[in-house]
Design a protein around this motif. Structure first.
Motif, PDB file in Angstrom:
ATOM      1  N   ARG A  77      -5.387   5.089  12.220  1.00 50.55           N
ATOM      2  CA  ARG A  77      -4.572   5.646  11.137  1.00 50.55           C
ATOM      3  C   ARG A  77      -4.927   7.117  10.972  1.00 50.55           C
ATOM      4  O   ARG A  77      -6.093   7.505  11.109  1.00 50.55           O
ATOM      5  CB  ARG A  77      -4.810   4.891   9.827  1.00 50.55           C
ATOM      6  CG  ARG A  77      -4.232   3.489   9.842  1.00 50.55           C
ATOM      7  CD  ARG A  77      -3.758   3.097   8.474  1.00 50.55           C
ATOM      8  NE  ARG A  77      -2.990   1.861   8.501  1.00 50.55           N
ATOM      9  CZ  ARG A  77      -2.282   1.403   7.486  1.00 50.55           C
ATOM     10  NH1 ARG A  77      -2.228   2.084   6.359  1.00 50.55           N
ATOM     11  NH2 ARG A  77      -1.610   0.278   7.564  1.00 50.55           N
ATOM     12  N   GLU A  95       0.855  -1.192   0.000  1.00 50.68           N
ATOM     13  CA  GLU A  95       0.000   0.000   0.000  1.00 50.68           C
ATOM     14  C   GLU A  95       0.886   1.235   0.000  1.00 50.68           C
ATOM     15  O   GLU A  95       1.572   1.533   0.983  1.00 50.68           O
ATOM     16  CB  GLU A  95      -0.912  -0.012   1.231  1.00 50.68           C
ATOM     17  CG  GLU A  95      -1.975   1.061   1.218  1.00 50.68           C
ATOM     18  CD  GLU A  95      -2.918   0.976   2.407  1.00 50.68           C
ATOM     19  OE1 GLU A  95      -3.942   1.670   2.416  1.00 50.68           O
ATOM     20  OE2 GLU A  95      -2.605   0.191   3.332  1.00 50.68           O
ATOM     21  N   LYS A 135      -1.360  10.223   3.155  1.00 46.13           N
ATOM     22  CA  LYS A 135      -1.946   9.054   3.819  1.00 46.13           C
ATOM     23  C   LYS A 135      -0.984   7.861   3.781  1.00 46.13           C
ATOM     24  O   LYS A 135      -0.037   7.846   2.999  1.00 46.13           O
ATOM     25  CB  LYS A 135      -3.254   8.651   3.130  1.00 46.13           C
ATOM     26  CG  LYS A 135      -4.343   9.703   3.145  1.00 46.13           C
ATOM     27  CD  LYS A 135      -5.569   9.187   2.411  1.00 46.13           C
ATOM     28  CE  LYS A 135      -6.678  10.232   2.346  1.00 46.13           C
ATOM     29  NZ  LYS A 135      -7.852   9.734   1.581  1.00 46.13           N
ATOM     30  N   ASN A 136      -1.274   6.873   4.619  1.00 46.72           N
ATOM     31  CA  ASN A 136      -0.599   5.562   4.643  1.00 46.72           C
ATOM     32  C   ASN A 136       0.860   5.642   5.103  1.00 46.72           C
ATOM     33  O   ASN A 136       1.681   4.817   4.705  1.00 46.72           O
ATOM     34  CB  ASN A 136      -0.656   4.884   3.256  1.00 46.72           C
ATOM     35  CG  ASN A 136      -2.066   4.731   2.754  1.00 46.72           C
ATOM     36  OD1 ASN A 136      -3.005   4.615   3.538  1.00 46.72           O
ATOM     37  ND2 ASN A 136      -2.225   4.750   1.434  1.00 46.72           N
TER      38      ASN A 136
END
Length: 590
Positions: free
Chosen positions: A549, A495, A514-515
């Motif tokens: 997250r 990802e 993000k991530n």
């Protein structure tokens, strides 16, 4: 190989007689006198059972402190110590001295690295035990099994794998003995060729002039062989001596400090001190949950006394995760939880714990010199995870991998997939008779790799097409290896870190990241670093539907700065970052 599990002494005449019979059956060229030397009637032969890294049980037969034979899967193999006494015991393949370094490192012998003499290749069948020596020296440096028969090696154009290496000079089995170097025993035939790599040295050319030249160079070749063999030993012994000198220097420092504790005990104590120090004066309740890697880099490291260095590998814990588990179970100081797969965080601290309350910051501790931008100071010590693409065996492909004992759900690397498929093709004799670049499609390959519409149309596949079809029909997986943590295998593709630019009221731009957690990066550290760099406000938001997250949002189109931070300081590979193309073009307003 790992430590031995048990050792027995082979003194029984019946046991020795059976061992001699097994050796004689496996190596019929040995005479009765040779067998009596290898297994003396009046001397002890130790039998040692050890376990290889893959879990295979290996039995060693040790005489005069040197292993002479080892048994793997009920098959006897001689060690290099035995082969130095009987260099003609096994058919031998010859290679160049630099190749031996690769074999010692765990590689198999590939056919392009084989040096072919004027007498041709040794006559072997697939799976036969064979030896490997270097040019102009008959003393073997490795033992293995033939990956192909001699005829198959020639028909393949000397390409692919030649010998599956089991044991080499300078490996841990060699180190089990007295660690002597190979004797210098020149080859009787020095006329060799290596697939065109040695121009002008071919059999049948040169006549008497070449013979005279070879005879004149015999002495220099012997000296060169001795030098090349010795260079291998010098290289490894040099590294060992350097390690010994380093350890001796450490011991001298310890003696000067009059600390009776072992280095491991001292590191354990230092870790515990820095751990309590960090909880006492560095960590705030508002920071929880806190990534364990961030806690080590940002807090514990800054609590280390000047002149000392935290190194978990030199402690009894070896890994950060094990140290923190001990702090949780035995001291009840913290609670660690895996909030996202493979990434641990400290979610709770017992601020009233007696050990923590009674801890006092050492008087001689001095705060480290920090840069103005604290976030960037933390980035320097960050180490990105090692990402390895993997492939899972599916139910459809299970018949193809059955002979390699890989069942549905087994996860392997692409190189192993190629090896298994190649071995399957050759074992089932599917290589096309006239064109070796094609593979005949049998019923198993048809069911595993072809679509129904192709069943009647395709009878052969090119090698590349065979491999690509196999990989495309496997389950995509990947492995993340974070420093100081156990590797984590996940299904699907990696990802990527996602960077987007959005509009927020009155057409104002914001950059969203993000991530980050998937790569062990703390979003709070990134937000703080970017805020200092671009002098723009940044905030953290919980990602809807993604537990524990967060995304980073910073004012303006800051893609260029985000990309530089991730690529240069966090060293994240470009292919794992999406959205770098959204950076503002030169001359345009951000």
């Amino acid at each position: 190989m790992q430590r031995n599990r048990w050792t027995t002494v082979c003194n029984c005449r019946t046991t020795k007689r059976k061992l001699k019979a097994d050796i004689s059956a496996a190596f019929p060229s040995l005479s009765a006198d040779d067998l009596s030397e290898l297994v003396p009637n009046k001397e002890e032969v130790n039998v040692v059972k050890i376990y290889a890294h893959k879990g295979d049980a290996v039995i060693l037969y040790v005489l005069h402190k040197n292993p002479v034979f080892f048994q793997l899967e009920k098959q006897l193999y001689p060690t290099v110590y035995t082969l130095w006494r009987y260099p003609d015991l096994l058919p031998a393949f010859t290679t160049w001295t630099p190749v031996v370094q690769k074999l010692i490192g765990g590689a198999d012998l590939m056919l392009p690295g084989v040096v072919v003499s004027s007498a041709g290749l040794p006559d072997v069948k697939k799976g036969d035990c064979c030896a490997i020596n270097v040019v102009s020296n008959r003393a073997p440096v490795a033992v293995g099994t033939a990956a192909l028969s001699s005829s198959d090696m020639r028909s393949s154009g000397m390409k692919g794998k030649g010998v599956n290496v089991l044991h080499t000079y300078m490996d841990q089995l060699w180190a089990f003995g007295d660690k002597t170097a190979p004797p210098v025993t020149p080859l009787t035939d020095t006329s060799v060729q290596a697939d065109g790599e040695m121009d002008g040295v071919e059999s049948g050319e040169g006549g008497e002039d070449e013979g005279a030249e070879n005879e004149g160079q015999h002495g220099s070749e012997t000296a060169a062989v001795e030098s090349s063999c010795q260079s291998l030993l010098d290289l490894n012994l040099g590294e060992q001596e350097q390690e010994v000198e380093t350890e001796e220097a450490k011991e001298e420092v310890q003696e000067e400090e009059k600390d009776s504790r072992s280095p491991q005990e001292q590191m354990d104590s230092l870790l515990f001190q820095c751990f309590l120090h960090a909880l006492k004066s560095k960590v705030k309740k508002s920071e929880l949950p806190l990534l364990t890697g961030t806690f080590l880099r940002k807090h514990m490291a800054s609590c280390c006394p000047r002149g000392r260095h935290l190194d978990i590998k030199k402690s009894s814990y070896k890994k950060l995760s094990k140290f923190l588990q001990t702090m949780q179970k035995e001291h009840s100081l913290i609670r660690v939880k895996e909030l996202s797969k493979g990434v641990d965080s400290i979610v709770e601290v017992d601020w009233k714990n007696p050990e923590l309350c009674s801890f006092c910051v050492p008087d001689d501790w001095e705060p480290p010199e920090e840069s103005v931008e604290e976030g960037e100071n933390c980035e320097v010590s960050y180490q990105p995870p090692e990402i390895t693409p993997l492939y899972g065996v599916t139910a459809r492909l299970e018949p193809l991998f059955q002979e390699a004992q890989k069942k549905k759900g087994s996860v392997i690397q692409a190189s192993e997939v190629r090896t298994i498929v190649t071995d399957y093709v050759k074992k089932n004799e599917l290589v096309h008779e006239t064109n070796k670049s094609y593979v005949k499609v049998n019923p198993v390959l048809c069911d595993c790799l072809l679509e129904k519409s192709e069943y009647q149309e395709i009878e052969v596949l090119k090698w590349d097409d065979l491999f690509s079809r196999t990989l495309n029909r496997m389950q995509a997986c990947h492995q993340l290896q974070f420093p100081g943590q156990a590797p984590v295998v996940r299904k699907g593709q990696v990802e990527s870190i996602d960077i987007t630019v959005a509009s927020r009221g009155s057409n104002k731009k914001v950059t969203i990241i993000k991530n980050l957690e998937g790569f062990g990066i703390d979003p709070a550290v990134v937000a703080d670093t970017l805020q200092h760099r671009v002098q723009a406000s940044s905030v953290l938001h919980d990602i809807p539907g993604a537990k524990d997250r967060q995304l980073v949002q910073i004012q303006g189109n800051q893609v260029q700065h985000v990309g530089r931070l991730l690529l240069e300081q966090y060293q994240i590979p470009r292919k794992y970052i999406q959205g770098l193309d959204k950076a503002p073009k030169a001359g345009k307003k951000k």
